[in-house]
Design a protein around this motif. Structure first.
Motif: not given
Ligand code: ADE
Length: 268
Positions: A87-89, A160, A165, A182-184, A207-208, A210, A219, A224
């Motif tokens: 999942a990422v923003g 990140i 977030f 952006v993700g983790m 999913t969103d 950021d 977010v 998420v």
């Molecule tokens: N994973 C899902 N959405 C994220 C976001 N906005 N920033 C970092 N990781 C995420």
């Protein structure tokens, strides 16, 4: 019975299972156990090993995932190609929740994570200019495009450290640099895969938007997880279709990533 797999899938937030009626294996590695039992089964003609990145009960936050153990475990089962849904923003207004981004670049903004297998005597410097497998990417893009996905072919994933977030300023800075999502969890997973000469392809479900793109509080974790849960069946289908379309023989450069380098130990 020797259990082997060709393709590995590391499932992200909300993606805790992939294969039905599969064999479960408790593995350990020189780096400790992977995030959870490894499930091994078939998708069509392909043998697949699945690991839920955060554990089935989501016990590992992004900065505590046993990344080295996960990839080592997959390679020890015979895996050479890895698909990594997450999942990422989105950092860009043109695509938001529901888009599927297959990045071709990565920016590491993590800190303090162990990011190498080669932290012992002897220098092993892998090339990482292009962090993702070109064949895996092409297959994932084609598969998503032929499904019902808004597909983004390429783009830069900023990873990140989390678990928080980004601030609005960080997010606007990332976007201003032209970065896409952006993700983790995308790092150090990608570089560890390269250090084991594995093909690695990231399939990023937005999913969103950021904090830099979206007004309001930004977010939340619930947002998420809820969005991912609503899309997990589509994600499973995309991953399964991509698995089936991956080439049986590797012709990409990933398998030669360690050629000419003096490794301090044998790979599994
Ligand atoms: N994973 C899902 N959405 C994220 C976001 N906005 N920033 C970092 N990781 C995420």
């Amino acid at each position: 019975m020797v259990i082997r797999a060709d393709i590995g899938v590391i499932g992200g937030s909300g993606f805790y299972s992939l294969l039905d009626d599969a064999e479960e294996m408790e593995l350990t590695t020189p780096y400790g156990p992977p995030s959870d039992v490894v499930t091994i089964g078939r998708i069509g003609s392909r043998s697949v090993a699945f690991i839920p990145r955060h554990g089935r009960d989501h016990r590992f936050p992004p900065h505590r995932i046993p990344y080295r153990a996960n990839l080592w475990a997959l390679r020890s089962l015979g895996v050479r190609q890895v698909l990594a849904p997450s999942a990422v923003g989105s950092l860009q207004a043109e695509y938001g929740p529901g888009a599927m981004v297959i990045p071709d670049q990565l920016v590491d903004r993590t800190s303090g994570r162990v990011q190498t297998y080669y932290d012992i005597d002897g220098a092993v410097h892998v090339s990482f200019a292009d962090p993702y497998c070109p064949s895996g990417r092409a297959v994932a893009v084609r598969t998503a495009q032929s499904g019902d996905w808004q597909t983004v072919d390429g783009g830069t994933l900023v990873v990140i450290e989390g678990p928080r977030f980004s601030t609005r300023a960080e997010s606007q800075w990332f976007a201003g640099n032209g970065w896409s999502i952006v993700g983790m969890t995308g790092f150090p997973e990608a570089v560890l895969a390269r250090e084991l000469a594995l093909c690695y392809t990231s399939l990023c479900l937005v999913t969103d938007h950021d904090a830099g793109v979206e007004a309001g509080q930004g977010v939340t974790h619930d947002e998420v997880l809820e969005f991912f849960a609503q899309n997990v069946t589509r994600m499973r289908t995309l991953v399964a279709d991509t698995v089936e379309a991956l080439p049986a023989e590797r012709t990409c450069p990933c398998g030669s990533a360690l050629d000419g380098l003096k490794l301090p130990f044998d790979l599994p």
